[in-house]
Design a protein around this motif. Structure first.
Motif, PDB file in Angstrom:
ATOM      1  N   ALA A  11      35.079  48.702  29.587  1.00 52.73           N
ATOM      2  CA  ALA A  11      35.331  48.482  31.009  1.00 52.73           C
ATOM      3  C   ALA A  11      35.367  46.992  31.337  1.00 52.73           C
ATOM      4  O   ALA A  11      36.190  46.534  32.150  1.00 52.73           O
ATOM      5  CB  ALA A  11      34.260  49.186  31.843  1.00 52.73           C
ATOM      6  N   THR A  12      34.471  46.236  30.701  1.00 59.81           N
ATOM      7  CA  THR A  12      34.430  44.790  30.935  1.00 59.81           C
ATOM      8  C   THR A  12      35.706  44.110  30.448  1.00 59.81           C
ATOM      9  O   THR A  12      36.271  43.246  31.128  1.00 59.81           O
ATOM     10  CB  THR A  12      33.205  44.177  30.230  1.00 59.81           C
ATOM     11  N   ILE A  13      36.174  44.491  29.256  1.00 64.29           N
ATOM     12  CA  ILE A  13      37.401  43.893  28.719  1.00 64.29           C
ATOM     13  C   ILE A  13      38.609  44.312  29.560  1.00 64.29           C
ATOM     14  O   ILE A  13      39.498  43.497  29.848  1.00 64.29           O
ATOM     15  CB  ILE A  13      37.599  44.292  27.248  1.00 64.29           C
ATOM     16  N   GLU A  14      38.653  45.569  29.974  1.00 62.59           N
ATOM     17  CA  GLU A  14      39.739  46.051  30.835  1.00 62.59           C
ATOM     18  C   GLU A  14      39.812  45.225  32.115  1.00 62.59           C
ATOM     19  O   GLU A  14      40.891  44.768  32.533  1.00 62.59           O
ATOM     20  CB  GLU A  14      39.502  47.519  31.172  1.00 62.59           C
ATOM     21  N   SER A  15      38.653  45.017  32.733  1.00 64.90           N
ATOM     22  CA  SER A  15      38.591  44.226  33.961  1.00 64.90           C
ATOM     23  C   SER A  15      39.008  42.778  33.709  1.00 64.90           C
ATOM     24  O   SER A  15      39.729  42.180  34.513  1.00 64.90           O
ATOM     25  CB  SER A  15      37.170  44.276  34.533  1.00 64.90           C
ATOM     26  N   GLY A  16      38.561  42.219  32.579  1.00 65.46           N
ATOM     27  CA  GLY A  16      38.901  40.836  32.261  1.00 65.46           C
ATOM     28  C   GLY A  16      40.386  40.644  32.048  1.00 65.46           C
ATOM     29  O   GLY A  16      40.972  39.652  32.514  1.00 65.46           O
ATOM     30  N   ILE A  17      41.027  41.575  31.342  1.00 61.45           N
ATOM     31  CA  ILE A  17      42.470  41.464  31.105  1.00 61.45           C
ATOM     32  C   ILE A  17      43.232  41.571  32.423  1.00 61.45           C
ATOM     33  O   ILE A  17      44.216  40.850  32.665  1.00 61.45           O
ATOM     34  CB  ILE A  17      42.936  42.532  30.102  1.00 61.45           C
ATOM     35  N   GLU A  18      42.787  42.453  33.325  1.00 61.93           N
ATOM     36  CA  GLU A  18      43.427  42.565  34.637  1.00 61.93           C
ATOM     37  C   GLU A  18      43.320  41.253  35.405  1.00 61.93           C
ATOM     38  O   GLU A  18      44.256  40.858  36.118  1.00 61.93           O
ATOM     39  CB  GLU A  18      42.786  43.694  35.436  1.00 61.93           C
ATOM     40  N   MET A  19      42.197  40.547  35.257  1.00 63.53           N
ATOM     41  CA  MET A  19      42.047  39.251  35.914  1.00 63.53           C
ATOM     42  C   MET A  19      43.049  38.240  35.362  1.00 63.53           C
ATOM     43  O   MET A  19      43.654  37.477  36.116  1.00 63.53           O
ATOM     44  CB  MET A  19      40.622  38.720  35.730  1.00 63.53           C
TER      45      MET A  19
END
Length: 346
Positions: free
Chosen positions: A230-238
């Motif tokens: 979830a953290t990596i998913e959110s980071g890539i979206e940023m």
């Protein structure tokens, strides 16, 4: 493969295992060893296995046998001739008001007093000293006295993350055992042998960067894997969307001010890992990326910028972590980070 190569329950680190096994077989055990390497690389497991081998009651050369009473008690930390100190054990014996963030001189003085007693059962009295890079200066001085004139029956096993973080006066009196991360393929193979699904094994080997202890722990922790994803998913979206990035860093700044510093720092570490993966992909080093389970999206992102622009993203994210460490206002540090990031072309 001969029998001795399969005795110890250690994955990898063949040279270190062979050295320690030969020292026992040839009766050439040193009085102090310094095990160093990244967190989760296996140094604590190796040191504890060596300690069991030193007190093992087996009459064969296959030590530790992990079957005799001595091995079983040492594994359970109840053998009278195997002593352990660590920051966690020290904290457990302190009051809340007096808890230290470093190993104290009192802990080392108590250890020295115990080491002055002859072994009760084994040939050796073994002390496992964890967190040696977190000793106070006075604790180092107290330990040095034992290293300079160790009782003939004492073996000290020091464990640290950074060899260079230990004072030279301590390092020079120990036999160094430097452990490095294993290859990703070796870690993945070891996980598969333990029953981990192949795709997950490859992913975990990348995330943990060859640290076998961390890999074994993470592969069995579904909650940690889900949170990390979830953290990596959110980071890539940023990174993909500047609007999302601005909203996310406002949330992160608020969380940081409310005391959730560790959580925000973990998110920034994840962002730094994403930018480093992009840099590796742009440089043609796809086999070295950490977030292999997001490779397809990362490849698309990396294709939008040259190395120079991606390096700006790495530097801006690293600077935000540095700024927070010196108490720069969270909103200012994080806003500045995302405004410096290169903008996607699509």
């Amino acid at each position: 493969m001969n029998e001795r190569e399969t005795d110890w329950p250690i994955i990898g680190h063949r040279a270190a295992v062979d050295l320690l096994q030969r020292s026992i077989e040839r009766g050439q055990v040193g009085h102090a060893y310094l095990f160093a390497g990244p967190e989760g690389v296996g140094k604590r497991t190796l040191a504890r296995t060596f300690a069991r081998a030193l007190v093992c009651q087996s009459l064969t050369l296959s030590r530790p046998c992990d079957e005799c009473s001595a091995c079983r008690r040492a594994a359970r930390d109840i053998h009278p001739d195997v002593l352990t100190i660590s920051l966690e054990l020290q904290a457990a014996g302190e009051t809340r008001e007096s808890k230290n963030t470093r190993i104290s001189i009192e802990t080392i003085r108590e250890l020295r007093s115990n080491l002055s007693l002859r072994p009760l059962e084994a040939d050796w009295r073994v002390a496992i000293l964890e967190d040696v890079d977190l000793f106070s200066f006075s604790a180092y001085d107290a330990l040095l006295k034992t290293l300079e004139e160790p009782p003939p029956f004492v073996v000290l096993l020091l464990i640290a993350t950074e060899m260079d973080a230990i004072p030279e006066t301590i390092r020079s009196r120990c036999r160094p055992i430097q452990l490095e991360p294993l290859s990703r393929s070796d870690v993945a193979s070891a996980l598969i042998e333990r029953g981990v699904e192949a795709e997950l094994a490859v992913t975990v080997s990348g995330i943990t960067r060859g640290r076998i202890g961390k890999a074994i722990e993470l592969a069995s922790d579904e909650a940690a894997l889900s949170a990390r994803r979830a953290t990596i998913e959110s980071g890539i979206e940023m990174v993909e969307n500047p609007v999302v990035a601005i909203g996310s860093v406002r949330r992160m700044a608020d969380a940081y001010r409310r005391g959730q510093r560790a959580r925000v720092e973990d998110e920034l570490d994840a962002l730094l890992g994403i930018w480093r993966d992009l840099l590796l992909l742009a440089a043609g080093c796809s086999d070295q990326i950490v977030n292999v389970d997001f490779a397809e999206r990362l490849v698309i992102l990396a294709g939008q910028w040259n190395l120079k622009r991606i390096r700006v993203g790495v530097q801006a994210t690293h600077q935000a972590l540095s700024d927070l460490s010196i108490n720069v206002q969270p909103r200012l540090a994080l806003d500045r980070m995302v405004t410096q990031w290169p903008r996607p072309t699509s």
